[in-house]
Design a protein around this motif. Structure first.
Motif, short mmCIF file in Angstrom:
data_model
loop_
_atom_site.label_atom_id
_atom_site.label_comp_id
_atom_site.label_asym_id
_atom_site.label_seq_id
_atom_site.Cartn_x
_atom_site.Cartn_y
_atom_site.Cartn_z
N ARG A 77 0.85 -1.20 0.00
CA ARG A 77 0.00 0.00 0.00
C ARG A 77 0.87 1.23 0.00
NH1 ARG A 77 -5.22 -1.87 1.78
NH2 ARG A 77 -4.76 -3.48 3.32
N ARG A 81 -3.15 3.74 -2.79
CA ARG A 81 -2.91 2.94 -4.00
C ARG A 81 -2.14 1.66 -3.67
NH1 ARG A 81 -0.69 6.71 -8.71
NH2 ARG A 81 -0.92 4.73 -9.79
N HIS A 83 0.57 -1.22 -4.99
CA HIS A 83 1.63 -1.48 -5.97
C HIS A 83 2.01 -2.94 -5.87
CE1 HIS A 83 2.43 2.79 -6.80
NE2 HIS A 83 1.99 2.94 -5.57
#
Ligand code: ADP
Ligand code: MG
Length: 258
Positions: A77, A81, A83
């Motif tokens: 996180r 967002r 990844h």
């Protein structure tokens, strides 16, 4: 503290995994709490190994989420967002999870002690001195102190599997996954491996154990989860799932293995 109030260690929500068009895991929800021993039962091909491999970053899931110790498997996180993890991050996350397979998978060209210190030194950057001291403690705990300098091929299957458990523990995992750890053993060697696992459970290790050893599940598991065709059919304390299963699929499976 009872298991129901212990913090969640593994949480799976809506996990799906397909191999090509073969949908193997079809929406698994599962919660495993710190210190819990969960025995995972189910017919061959029901997706048990695949699901364990998903928890351990060995397979990428197609939908849903798995978290271990509050971190999403496969993702990091950043703000709000997500990844995808890089290989080095995956390796670091995986070192929190120990896995023991049906085939013992020891390094054949290394002694027992070398098998135990390899990953702690290379991955966890422990000093050789402390890694060796810890390895000797673990060998003692699995009853193999005198085999430190032996090579795997000179050990029985039961001894090799106990070394494999000690090797996984050498990484100080938060979670241990066992995939049919006694299925490849001669019947007279099963007990010594189950005894080591029982000791680990008594020490409070969180464990998910795929097994056909119903006696072990009955005595050691906090939770028994029955899977079939990629879903959890039922899950609960052994007294409930093994003695009074609610579903016909569980009943017919138990009738075959008991
Ligand atoms: P279980 O451990 O419950 O016996 P598995 O998770 O090993 O079940 O397998 C579930 C299904 O997934 C089976 O149909 C198996 O053939 C298939 N499968 C498992 N691993 C792979 C793989 N690497 N590639 C393709 N199919 C696989
Ligand atoms: Mg399997």
């Amino acid at each position: 503290m009872t298991i129901e109030s212990a913090p969640v260690l593994v949480e799976a929500r809506g996990v799906h995994k397909a191999y090509g068009s073969n949908l193997v895991v079809r929406g698994i929800d599962m919660t495993v709490r710190t210190g819990e021993v969960m025995c995972l039962l189910g017919p061959s091909g029901s997706g048990k190994s695949t699901f364990l491999r998903c928890i351990n970053h060995l397979e990428k899931i197609d939908a849903g989420t798995i978290s271990v110790a509050g971190e999403l498997v496969g993702y990091r996180r950043q703000g709000d967002r997500l990844h995808e993890l890089r290989d080095a991050e995956i390796a670091s996350r995986r070192s929190d999870i120990g896995m023991v397979f049906q085939s013992f998978n020891l390094f054949p060209h290394m002694t027992v002690l070398e098998n135990l210190v390899e990953a702690p030194i290379r991955v966890r950057r422990e000093s050789p001195t402390s890694a060796r001291a810890r390895a000797r403690e673990l060998l003692d705990a699995v009853g193999l102190a005198e085999k430190a300098d032996a090579y795997p091929r000179s050990l029985s299957g039961g001894q090799q599997q106990r070394v494999a458990i000690a090797r996984a523990l050498a990484m100080r995992p938060k979670l241990m996954l066992f995939d049919e750890p006694t299925s490849a053993l001669d019947p007279e060697l099963v007990g010594e491996v189950l005894d080591v696992m029982r000791g680990l459970a008594d020490d409070g290790m969180t464990m998910i154990v795929v097994t056909h050893e119903i006696g072990f599940a009955r005595e050691v598991a906090d939770t028994v989860t029955f899977m079939d065709e990629g879903v959890v059919v039922e899950s609960g304390p052994p007294t409930q799932v093994l003695r009074a299963p609610q579903h016909e699929r569980t009943r017919s499976f138990l009738a075959k293995v008991l």
